[in-house]
Design an enzyme around this catalytic site. Structure first.
Site, short mmCIF file in Angstrom:
data_model
loop_
_atom_site.label_atom_id
_atom_site.label_comp_id
_atom_site.label_asym_id
_atom_site.label_seq_id
_atom_site.Cartn_x
_atom_site.Cartn_y
_atom_site.Cartn_z
N CYS A 59 0.71 -1.27 0.06
CA CYS A 59 -0.15 0.22 0.04
C CYS A 59 0.83 1.20 -0.12
O CYS A 59 1.97 1.21 -0.75
CB CYS A 59 -0.90 0.07 1.23
SG CYS A 59 -0.12 0.06 2.82
N VAL A 60 0.45 2.25 0.48
CA VAL A 60 1.15 3.60 0.45
C VAL A 60 2.61 3.49 1.28
O VAL A 60 3.55 4.01 0.99
CB VAL A 60 0.30 4.64 0.94
CG1 VAL A 60 1.08 6.10 1.20
CG2 VAL A 60 -0.75 4.99 0.17
#
Length: 484
Positions: free
Chosen positions: A427-428
């Site tokens: 993810c981020v």
């Protein structure tokens, strides 16, 4: 179930990451024409409309992003199917169509159907599309229908599935919508206290990745609040709209960096140099962009009581900002970039007071964290017992070219390599990994690379917190997997 919800939360980060583009465009537009909303400048109007084209269509982006993120192979046909799913349900349940189906005047249609094109429906569409992709993308039909085999079958099955979903929603959506609105209204009626409760639970849900679900109620149009969209569009009440965003700025820009400084100052002398590099990078990311996970994961599991204090302070910050009607907004997160872009927007109200509040919160965070860490001997980074000390990887001798390669190789080896790792995603800020046997994972080896944190989220699921450079590490891990 929890792992599935976390995958949804991770998938949502793809469309949410588009918001900074809207923030930049609209921020510059409002900067040029802060009172006319573009009426006084063609250039401002152009930029504002360009930004609103993203904000106004977030539900579609959610449908596409979730479908892509939840599909096993991250294939484009899954994203296309997400769009198909969204178009089918929003067309069949539009106000005009419902009026025709019920044989009544448009004005008498339940107001819930006027809000069918929202992020909740976008997420649902993406989930259905991903299920159809994972089930039918490799199905082979008889030769006469061979053209529609495999990935071409996915949008077709998605459309069929959404016909059934639309029938169900025809009856249950008004009930769901009313429940969401009631929940949002219950919190909004609490005023500043409601904003504080939201901030508190927002932070508490970070470890399990369910804060995105809570955010969707207040930030987007799921329950009619749409705090982000309305703030940037200039729709709402000055000093009120933005109340679910403003209080994050003092925490993310000042509070957490101050907490990082406190953890550095309380670290053991032999560890200060290593902790300094970690906390400096994490603090700068928090201040500039509002990405807080590198700091939060550094102490979230080492010192859960301290993280609870952080959640309480976040709720207090939102309550104070709401109480005094200080507002500013963000497109992505509450960092300096978004603050700079939003402080001249029409609905921004005394935003500079958030800076004053932030400086006060920096003092509170620093001295409270430092006091609690020393008073209760909390094992924040750099304070672990000698037997538990993890040597943070020093990368001074590494070149820019091979830093991520070496980090990825060590992390992958610590995860158990090809014999143990079944899938890797990101993810981020985090690597999300599925393994066969958690006992074969060497957390000490992974931690030796200097990662801010490691979290086991299930019997076979583990997350490695990397920070904003996670994509580069994930790419190197993927190269290793392909080579073997």
């Amino acid at each position: 179930m929890m792992n599935y919800l976390q995958r949804i939360g991770k998938s949502l980060m793809l469309p949410v990451a588009v918001l900074p583009a809207a923030a930049i465009l609209m921020g510059i537009g409002y900067w040029i024409d802060p009172t006319g909303w573009g009426a006084g400048s063609p250039v401002a109007a152009f930029l504002i409309k360009a930004g609103s084209s993203i904000i106004d269509n977030m539900a579609i982006l959610f449908a596409v992003g979730v479908a892509l993120g939840m599909s096993k192979e991250k294939d484009g046909s899954a994203a296309l199917s997400g769009l198909v799913a969204y178009l089918v349900v929003t067309t069949l349940l539009s106000t005009n169509t419902v009026a025709m189906l019920q044989g009544i005047d448009v004005a008498k249609v339940n107001p819930a159907f006027a809000k069918i094109g929202n992020q909740f429906i976008g997420i649902l569409s993406g989930i259905i599309a991903s299920i159809m992709y994972n089930r039918f993308s490799h199905v082979k039909l008889p030769d006469a229908l061979a053209f529609f085999s495999g990935k071409r079958l996915v949008p077709i099955m998605t459309a069929v599935s959404m016909l059934i979903v639309s029938v169900v929603l025809f009856f249950v959506w008004p009930v769901i919508f009313t429940g969401l609105v009631s929940f949002g209204e219950a919190i909004s009626k609490l005023g500043a206290v409601g904003a504080g409760l939201y901030g508190f639970f927002n932070r508490l849900l970070i470890p399990i990745g369910l804060h995105h679900a809570l955010n969707s109620v207040f930030w987007f149009d799921v329950a009619g609040i749409n705090d982000i969209g309305n703030f940037w569009a200039g729709k709402g009440t000055k000093g009120i709209t933005g109340m679910y965003q403003a209080g994050f700025f003092p925490v993310m820009m000042f509070g957490l960096p101050a907490a990082a400084l406190a953890m550095y100052h309380t670290a053991k002398t032999t560890r200060k140099k290593q902790i300094a590099s970690l906390m400096m990078a994490a603090g700068f990311a928090s201040f500039l962009t509002g990405v807080t996970e590198p700091i939060e994961f550094a102490f979230m599991f080492l010192a859960p009581a301290l993280y609870l204090v952080h959640a309480i302070l976040t709720g207090l910050s939102l309550m104070i900002a709401a109480l005094f009607h200080w507002t500013a907004g963000f497109g992505f997160s509450a960092g300096f970039i978004d603050f700079f872009l939003s402080w001249r927007l029409p609905l921004a109200n005394k935003p500079l007071m958030l800076i004053i509040q932030g400086l006060v919160f920096a003092v509170i965070y620093y001295f409270l964290f430092r006091f609690l860490i020393k008073k209760f001997n909390i094992k924040t980074p750099g304070r672990e017992d000698e037997t538990d000390d993890v040597v943070l990887g020093t990368q001074e001798a590494e070149t820019t070219e091979n830093r991520f390669t070496q980090m990825a190789a060590t992390i992958y080896e610590g995860l158990g390599g090809d014999e143990n790792v079944t899938s890797v995603d990101n993810c981020v800020t985090r690597l999300r990994v599925e393994v066969k046997d958690m006992n074969k994972v060497d957390q000490a080896k992974i931690s030796s690379t200097g990662v801010p944190g490691i979290k086991i989220v299930g019997p076979t699921s583990i997350q490695v917190v990397i920070g904003t450079n996670v994509q580069f590490v994930a790419d190197e891990v993927e190269k290793i997997r392909r080579q073997k």
